[in-house]
Design a protein around this motif. Structure first.
Motif, short mmCIF file in Angstrom:
data_model
loop_
_atom_site.label_atom_id
_atom_site.label_comp_id
_atom_site.label_asym_id
_atom_site.label_seq_id
_atom_site.Cartn_x
_atom_site.Cartn_y
_atom_site.Cartn_z
N GLU A 55 0.83 -1.20 0.00
CA GLU A 55 0.00 0.00 0.00
C GLU A 55 0.87 1.26 0.00
O GLU A 55 0.58 2.23 -0.70
CB GLU A 55 -0.93 0.00 1.20
CG GLU A 55 -1.90 1.16 1.22
CD GLU A 55 -2.84 1.14 2.41
OE1 GLU A 55 -3.65 2.08 2.49
OE2 GLU A 55 -2.76 0.23 3.25
N VAL A 56 1.93 1.23 0.79
CA VAL A 56 2.86 2.36 0.82
C VAL A 56 3.47 2.57 -0.57
O VAL A 56 3.50 3.70 -1.08
CB VAL A 56 3.97 2.14 1.88
CG1 VAL A 56 5.01 3.24 1.81
CG2 VAL A 56 3.37 2.04 3.27
N LEU A 92 0.95 4.14 -2.98
CA LEU A 92 0.74 5.57 -2.74
C LEU A 92 1.88 6.40 -3.33
O LEU A 92 1.66 7.44 -3.94
CB LEU A 92 0.61 5.85 -1.24
CG LEU A 92 -0.67 5.37 -0.57
CD1 LEU A 92 -0.53 5.45 0.95
CD2 LEU A 92 -1.86 6.19 -1.05
N ILE A 93 3.11 5.91 -3.15
CA ILE A 93 4.27 6.62 -3.68
C ILE A 93 4.23 6.64 -5.20
O ILE A 93 4.42 7.69 -5.83
CB ILE A 93 5.58 6.00 -3.16
CG1 ILE A 93 5.69 6.19 -1.64
CG2 ILE A 93 6.80 6.60 -3.87
CD1 ILE A 93 6.80 5.39 -0.98
N TYR A 98 6.96 11.98 1.44
CA TYR A 98 6.06 12.15 2.58
C TYR A 98 4.72 12.76 2.14
O TYR A 98 3.67 12.39 2.67
CB TYR A 98 6.70 13.00 3.67
CG TYR A 98 7.87 12.33 4.36
CD1 TYR A 98 7.80 10.99 4.73
CD2 TYR A 98 9.04 13.01 4.63
CE1 TYR A 98 8.86 10.36 5.36
CE2 TYR A 98 10.11 12.39 5.26
CZ TYR A 98 10.01 11.07 5.62
OH TYR A 98 11.06 10.45 6.24
N LEU A 110 2.40 10.17 0.98
CA LEU A 110 1.82 9.35 2.04
C LEU A 110 0.77 10.12 2.84
O LEU A 110 -0.04 9.51 3.54
CB LEU A 110 2.92 8.85 2.96
CG LEU A 110 3.97 7.99 2.26
CD1 LEU A 110 5.12 7.69 3.20
CD2 LEU A 110 3.36 6.73 1.70
N ARG A 148 -1.27 9.64 6.49
CA ARG A 148 -0.92 8.31 7.00
C ARG A 148 0.45 8.31 7.67
O ARG A 148 0.69 7.52 8.58
CB ARG A 148 -0.96 7.29 5.87
CG ARG A 148 -2.37 7.04 5.39
CD ARG A 148 -2.37 5.96 4.34
NE ARG A 148 -3.70 5.54 4.07
CZ ARG A 148 -4.25 5.56 2.88
NH1 ARG A 148 -3.57 5.99 1.85
NH2 ARG A 148 -5.49 5.15 2.72
N MET A 149 1.34 9.19 7.19
CA MET A 149 2.66 9.29 7.80
C MET A 149 2.49 9.87 9.19
O MET A 149 1.93 10.94 9.36
CB MET A 149 3.57 10.18 6.94
CG MET A 149 5.01 10.17 7.33
SD MET A 149 5.75 8.56 7.06
CE MET A 149 6.75 8.42 8.51
N LEU A 198 1.32 4.84 9.52
CA LEU A 198 2.72 4.56 9.22
C LEU A 198 3.56 5.41 10.15
O LEU A 198 3.70 6.61 9.96
CB LEU A 198 3.02 4.90 7.75
CG LEU A 198 4.44 4.70 7.27
CD1 LEU A 198 4.87 3.25 7.45
CD2 LEU A 198 4.56 5.09 5.81
N LEU A 239 9.35 5.06 9.02
CA LEU A 239 9.77 4.79 7.65
C LEU A 239 11.21 5.23 7.49
O LEU A 239 11.51 6.42 7.62
CB LEU A 239 8.88 5.53 6.65
CG LEU A 239 9.24 5.37 5.17
CD1 LEU A 239 9.01 3.92 4.72
CD2 LEU A 239 8.45 6.33 4.31
#
Length: 78
Positions: free
Chosen positions: A7-8, A11-12, A55, A58, A61-62, A66, A69
């Motif tokens: 998922e991460v 998103l990126i 960032y 993300l 969520r960061m 999450l 990281l």
């Protein structure tokens, strides 16, 4: 529960379309993530700005879903 690395990465890639993203895990419970993001979009930018781009991808969520990281950003070899 930590975010799923897939998922991460998604998103990126959605925010930085040419990005190649390599994900990993670390920590006692494997609940921390590593990401190596390679993109031509980083060319000429300082490392801080490169990390800000990731960032931003993300979003909120960061720091929430999450919480850890370890990030490495690089430009591709041409």
């Amino acid at each position: 529960m930590a975010m799923d690395p897939r998922e991460v990465a998604a998103l990126i890639k959605a925010a930085i379309p040419d990005a190649a993203v390599e994900m990993g895990r670390f920590g006692e419970d494997n609940d921390h993530l590593t990401a190596k993001v390679t993109s031509a979009a980083f060319a000429g930018l300082p490392r801080v700005r490169q990390h800000q781009m990731v960032y931003a991808a993300l979003g909120p969520r960061m720091g929430a879903e999450l919480h850890a990281l370890a990030l490495t950003t690089v430009t591709p070899d041409v």
